[in-house]
Design an enzyme around this catalytic site. Structure first.
Site, PDB file in Angstrom:
ATOM      1  N   ARG A 115     -15.641  -0.697   2.278  1.00 38.11           N
ATOM      2  CA  ARG A 115     -15.165   0.346   3.180  1.00 38.11           C
ATOM      3  C   ARG A 115     -15.362   1.759   2.641  1.00 38.11           C
ATOM      4  O   ARG A 115     -15.041   2.720   3.329  1.00 38.11           O
ATOM      5  CB  ARG A 115     -13.668   0.150   3.452  1.00 38.11           C
ATOM      6  CG  ARG A 115     -13.351  -1.177   4.106  1.00 38.11           C
ATOM      7  CD  ARG A 115     -11.858  -1.434   4.159  1.00 38.11           C
ATOM      8  NE  ARG A 115     -11.169  -0.690   5.181  1.00 38.11           N
ATOM      9  CZ  ARG A 115     -11.016  -1.083   6.436  1.00 38.11           C
ATOM     10  NH1 ARG A 115     -11.519  -2.235   6.810  1.00 38.11           N
ATOM     11  NH2 ARG A 115     -10.368  -0.330   7.300  1.00 38.11           N
ATOM     12  N   LYS A 174      -7.492  -0.005  -9.761  1.00 34.17           N
ATOM     13  CA  LYS A 174      -8.208  -0.762  -8.727  1.00 34.17           C
ATOM     14  C   LYS A 174      -9.392   0.072  -8.236  1.00 34.17           C
ATOM     15  O   LYS A 174      -9.231   1.239  -7.876  1.00 34.17           O
ATOM     16  CB  LYS A 174      -7.273  -1.071  -7.558  1.00 34.17           C
ATOM     17  CG  LYS A 174      -7.957  -1.745  -6.371  1.00 34.17           C
ATOM     18  CD  LYS A 174      -6.940  -2.280  -5.356  1.00 34.17           C
ATOM     19  CE  LYS A 174      -7.587  -2.889  -4.126  1.00 34.17           C
ATOM     20  NZ  LYS A 174      -8.127  -1.901  -3.194  1.00 34.17           N
ATOM     21  N   HIS A 207     -13.518  -2.032  -2.450  1.00 31.98           N
ATOM     22  CA  HIS A 207     -12.665  -1.664  -1.312  1.00 31.98           C
ATOM     23  C   HIS A 207     -13.149  -2.372  -0.039  1.00 31.98           C
ATOM     24  O   HIS A 207     -13.142  -1.805   1.059  1.00 31.98           O
ATOM     25  CB  HIS A 207     -12.681  -0.138  -1.138  1.00 31.98           C
ATOM     26  CG  HIS A 207     -11.353   0.438  -0.720  1.00 31.98           C
ATOM     27  ND1 HIS A 207     -10.663   1.353  -1.484  1.00 31.98           N
ATOM     28  CD2 HIS A 207     -10.588   0.245   0.373  1.00 31.98           C
ATOM     29  CE1 HIS A 207      -9.538   1.703  -0.866  1.00 31.98           C
ATOM     30  NE2 HIS A 207      -9.465   1.041   0.251  1.00 31.98           N
ATOM     31  N   TYR A 252      -1.752   5.501  -4.309  1.00 35.48           N
ATOM     32  CA  TYR A 252      -2.827   6.476  -4.111  1.00 35.48           C
ATOM     33  C   TYR A 252      -2.386   7.792  -4.736  1.00 35.48           C
ATOM     34  O   TYR A 252      -1.191   8.150  -4.675  1.00 35.48           O
ATOM     35  CB  TYR A 252      -3.099   6.727  -2.616  1.00 35.48           C
ATOM     36  CG  TYR A 252      -4.076   5.770  -1.993  1.00 35.48           C
ATOM     37  CD1 TYR A 252      -5.377   5.641  -2.475  1.00 35.48           C
ATOM     38  CD2 TYR A 252      -3.707   5.014  -0.876  1.00 35.48           C
ATOM     39  CE1 TYR A 252      -6.274   4.760  -1.872  1.00 35.48           C
ATOM     40  CE2 TYR A 252      -4.601   4.146  -0.271  1.00 35.48           C
ATOM     41  CZ  TYR A 252      -5.881   4.027  -0.777  1.00 35.48           C
ATOM     42  OH  TYR A 252      -6.768   3.166  -0.183  1.00 35.48           O
ATOM     43  N   SER A 261       0.818  -1.215   0.000  1.00 33.98           N
ATOM     44  CA  SER A 261       0.000   0.000   0.000  1.00 33.98           C
ATOM     45  C   SER A 261       0.848   1.260   0.000  1.00 33.98           C
ATOM     46  O   SER A 261       1.937   1.294   0.593  1.00 33.98           O
ATOM     47  CB  SER A 261      -0.888   0.002   1.250  1.00 33.98           C
ATOM     48  OG  SER A 261      -1.558   1.232   1.386  1.00 33.98           O
ATOM     49  N   THR A 307      -5.149   2.894  -7.163  1.00 36.42           N
ATOM     50  CA  THR A 307      -6.482   2.793  -6.534  1.00 36.42           C
ATOM     51  C   THR A 307      -7.228   4.111  -6.695  1.00 36.42           C
ATOM     52  O   THR A 307      -6.721   5.162  -6.298  1.00 36.42           O
ATOM     53  CB  THR A 307      -6.344   2.464  -5.036  1.00 36.42           C
ATOM     54  OG1 THR A 307      -5.678   1.219  -4.899  1.00 36.42           O
ATOM     55  CG2 THR A 307      -7.713   2.378  -4.381  1.00 36.42           C
TER      56      THR A 307
END
Lengths: 357, 357, 357, 357
Positions: A261, A234, A258, A143, A116, A169
């Site tokens: 979430r 994603k 996700h 991100y 991540s 993402t």
């Protein structure tokens, strides 16, 4: 975290879900609730499971599957099985060995992990951990960093470190609530924390704050030009977006909500997979994320069009319970169930799994 | 009410529904049960929620929505957002500041409120409260007063006071049970309490009592001729009635089943919206009422054809918990959720919300 | 029964279902369980309710229904409303006034009752009780008495006593379990208890015992020839049987699954009504029995093709709680709810209720 | 097992399911859990029941069914009814009389039993027990013994002992978990325990271990050639496999998901029956197994295309509660319910049961 690290596999584990109770008992309630929770009223979280449970598996006995296997090639990497570790943030919340534990475990099991942007350990250290057990290199989950250059610098650092592939993402542009992290744990790889743009009085925190920092299709097109390694998106659920991503030069998609979430009310991710697989007709590899809890679910996702799946919460249950060993055991258990499901459904290899959409 | 007025926002509120428990603890059980209950076996009350929960929201990431907003024009009034306060009766049951609190809160938040015929404070005082915070004028909800002239006098008094619009509620002609109000609380704006006509022995309390006092389409046609401000009908669920209302010169409709409080077994109001939107095809503005609990529900109602929504019980939870501040906070929380939903679904303005019926 | 007779209406009753708890507390557990239970796993009992709850009611406001009513003519009898008391057996189990209480109550409320072949009081006494309150005569529910002549004698005795109509129940040919009745209570109008034929070793209790005593279509044809008053069949669910009954000279049907007490797994009776109404297209009056708990259910049954309904358990709750007064009150409450539903759905008379199948 | 054998029918049993509580109280928790459990998350176990409960039964009153019966001929054997005992393993876990008790009970009731390859008593002893009560001979359930000759030797021993028919179970090739048997109880008829082939490091326990020992269609073709008595396949759910089995010379099929004990997620077995019956159109007798709990379920399975059914857990409840008497009583109760259902649905014989698919 104050409790001593757990690094041995508990007795009595016969499936990945058996780790859930161990993790619940070991984690502090805030970390547990952060891990397990969905958004809003948990409609999507619940639908992810309900949807999987409603998909039938057809036993096909008497097929000859001896000598079968679960191997695949994915973006040039040889993998022993289609189980990837999902890019869960801040994994030192769950075990002191953090992301490194998962990277070691995944590599040792012949698979890989997605690291991540919000990893709690340096990218270089995680990559080294994976190499240590001789596996393929981990992938990097990106991100958006509020603007183009900062985002690109982060991606390039990962690529330079040896991450062979970027998974961008795009489904979490707004942070309405967030965890207060214990002091020692933070997103060590970011130049600055993700935050909304400052808003003037009368402006909208959402539209003028968070969304002013969010990426757009134009940003993706720009990023695509900058990056030469495979670039995946994603967080796609709608077939129009899947097609648009393909047209924009995306190398693969992760169909995901996700883990329930982000937008409560979003459809179960597995229910979105067939329409996207139909639309793209094999143009792009489709990965699946959100709701996998056992190897039968993996088979169901492959049946509906995925070529591999991401394992989120179950891997963290293993991590919290027994560190790298727990993650490795979780992967092995899921793979055993996948193999047993394949065998019972008459499939010798992943490509034998019939499309059932 | 004997408990001291609460006028501060409690800690730990992150969505409108978080006020529900505070209100439950603060209100006396009779008022609470009057607020929360439905009719009969609560089938419609439950279906209102079940229907909302079943409507999917489609995330559409990477859309450019920075600088978006929720503004709209409604019957000539500029509103910051499409969240109106529903015309709940007797609001001094829930807070000593009663309807004035909601009027102030709505105006301060750039919206408006609907004031019930059964308001527990004078129309003039409520209008003044709204003006105090500089917002647009509140609307007036009209119940039939048993006969034409008395009904007209009530409507004209509201219009004369500056209420720019009349919402005529037509779905509650029969009162089978009613609350015994505490002494100081009553419908202060009525010339006489609503009551059934007296019935002779052998006559029907329903047909000869209540329904002899209920309005008809002829009464509506007459009222339409008397009133020059916009006149809406509230309580329409069937597409034939929606068309008939449009043909009879109605200026807008509120699709509502009265929050499940009137005819138990009536369909979920949100399930009725698409057919009416299809039938009327934009002839009239459609407002929606019944079951909204969060900003995602607002988005769902807009998607299915509404241009604005009424907030009932959640606003009263805020009122009971913290007076005008609580109502204003509730509106803001719902608006934040609406904005976040719009942003995640790729909508920059209300008109971008895709029709999904 | 040992407890003193209850003959006053308890406080706090606002709908028929409110009597249920009173009855539960007053009756001994064996009688209560006999009253409430279904057969097998109670699938049909539960489906009867689930099916009613799933039927929508459409509010149609602004209709002019003042002066409306619920009157009808049924088999030549003028009735104030379409609520008949179902032929529940052994009513002295529930109140010392037994069937007479229901007969008085029904007549006083302008309706009628169906008296069971298994009534615990003499037919003559029940008929007299009905006459006492000036109503129309009760109807007689006939069970087959094992052979033709004995069956005919029972029917003829009822007709001679003034019962104007025979309802022949055909859906309960096999008694697998039965209640042990307290000493003083029995089927006083039968020549002999209903029983299976004696079976030899190796024979089937079902096929050679009970079914040897059960009526057939030939028996019905024979009975039809013997009886000149209206003859109805009760216990029809399949449209083929409905057509066959009409062809065989039946005067009306009671669509019923015996309140879920006979064949567990039989469809919800209300779900069977539309197909029968479609098939017969008004050839015969259709009555409905099984699952009615409130006046909204009555409206639903009328909408789906019934002209009147039978009230079973709710009437017994009223009987157990307050004797004839309780039954009368129950009927009145159901009628009030029916009237309110009609008014809210825009129906002035029973014939205005729209067919919705 | 240490508790004394129970050999008397408990009071208060009125249906087969009433034995369930007795068995729960009498068995040790490990045996109970082994008996009752399904696999994985018990999705299939639950669906087996949900599917049966959703199938309607249509009462058809007034049919003449006196003198009806449940007799049938199956593979040349005359049976009094279509209820066979399923081949449950290790029955001495549940009662010291083990498989012999069931064989005696089935024969005494005019039916038969299927004896498992994993029986805990010698085949010869079980066959003798059946003969003792004068019934037809039991059938033999065959598990593949890892290779052809050992499998054939086991089948031939059964045939030589007088078992007239072989039911070859093909749906359980992988044993992921297994019961630790108490010392005295084991599969006494096997030459060696069933086990996976030994696997080398890096090989798959599933594909290289268990599945290397599993039978294939080729093995079935070979077995078919070796065996001249009727040969059935048990564990077919997919219509393609049913057709293939018929083409390969199979004499009958048992539609079964192994009581929800093998592949969790497999469809409810009863939901698979109609498509197979449609596909085969009467080419082969179809037997049904998985989920039968009462005589109404038996009727439902016959309606959907089965000619007979296997009774698993309910027979073991009777066995655990009262030995052979308990099993015989269970069979009788199920048959009584089947007869009552036939009578109420207007069926005089099994061939009158209407196909409803």
């Amino acid at each position: 975290m104050s409790q001593p690290a757990r690094n041995t596999i508990p007795a009595g584990i016969s499936c990945a879900a058996d780790y859930e109770n161990h993790a619940r008992n070991l984690l502090d309630p805030v970390a547990w609730s952060y891990l397990q929770g969905g958004s809003g009223n948990d409609l999507t979280l619940a639908n992810n499971r309900r949807a999987f449970d409603a998909i039938p598996l057809w036993p096909r006995p008497l097929a000859d599957v001896s000598g079968g296997h679960t191997r695949l090639q994915l973006f040039g990497q040889p993998l022993e099985h289609p189980l990837l570790l999902a890019p869960v943030a801040y994994q030192r919340l769950f075990h002191p060995d953090g992301e490194c534990a998962g990277a070691m475990a995944a590599a040792a099991q012949g698979g890989t992990t997605l690291v991540s942007s919000l990893a709690s350990q340096p990218l270089e250290q995680i990559a080294a951990a994976a190499q240590q057990t001789g596996g393929v290199a981990p992938w990097f989950q990106l991100y958006w960093q509020g603007e183009r250059q900062r985002t690109l610098r982060l991606a390039q650092r990962a690529i330079a470190t040896g991450y062979p592939l970027i998974v961008f993402t795009i489904d979490a542009p707004v942070k309405l609530a967030s965890l207060t992290l214990p002091g020692a744990i933070r997103a060590v790889n970011l130049e600055a924390p993700l935050a909304a743009a400052p808003v003037a009085a009368g402006q909208s925190q959402v539209f003028d704050g968070w969304m002013a920092q969010a990426p757009t299709w134009d940003d993706f097109a720009w990023l695509r030009q900058q990056i030469t390694v495979p670039l995946l998106l994603k967080g796609i659920l709608h077939p129009h977006d899947a097609q648009r991503a393909a047209d924009a030069g995306c190398d693969g998609l992760v169909i995901s909500n996700h883990g329930g979430r982000v937008l409560d009310g979003a459809p179960a991710a597995i229910d979105c997979l067939p329409a996207i697989a139909d639309r793209l007709g094999g143009q792009l590899p489709l990965l699946f994320d959100s709701g996998i809890r056992n190897g039968r679910d993996v088979f169901k996702a492959l049946q509906l069009g995925a070529c591999a799946v991401l394992i989120g919460r179950p891997a963290i249950w293993g991590l919290a319970s027994a560190g790298a060993l727990g993650v490795a055991h979780t992967i092995r258990l899921l793979r055993d169930e996948l193999e047993a499901t394949m065998a019972q459904c008459g499939c010798k290899t992943l490509s034998d799994i019939p499309a059932s959409r």
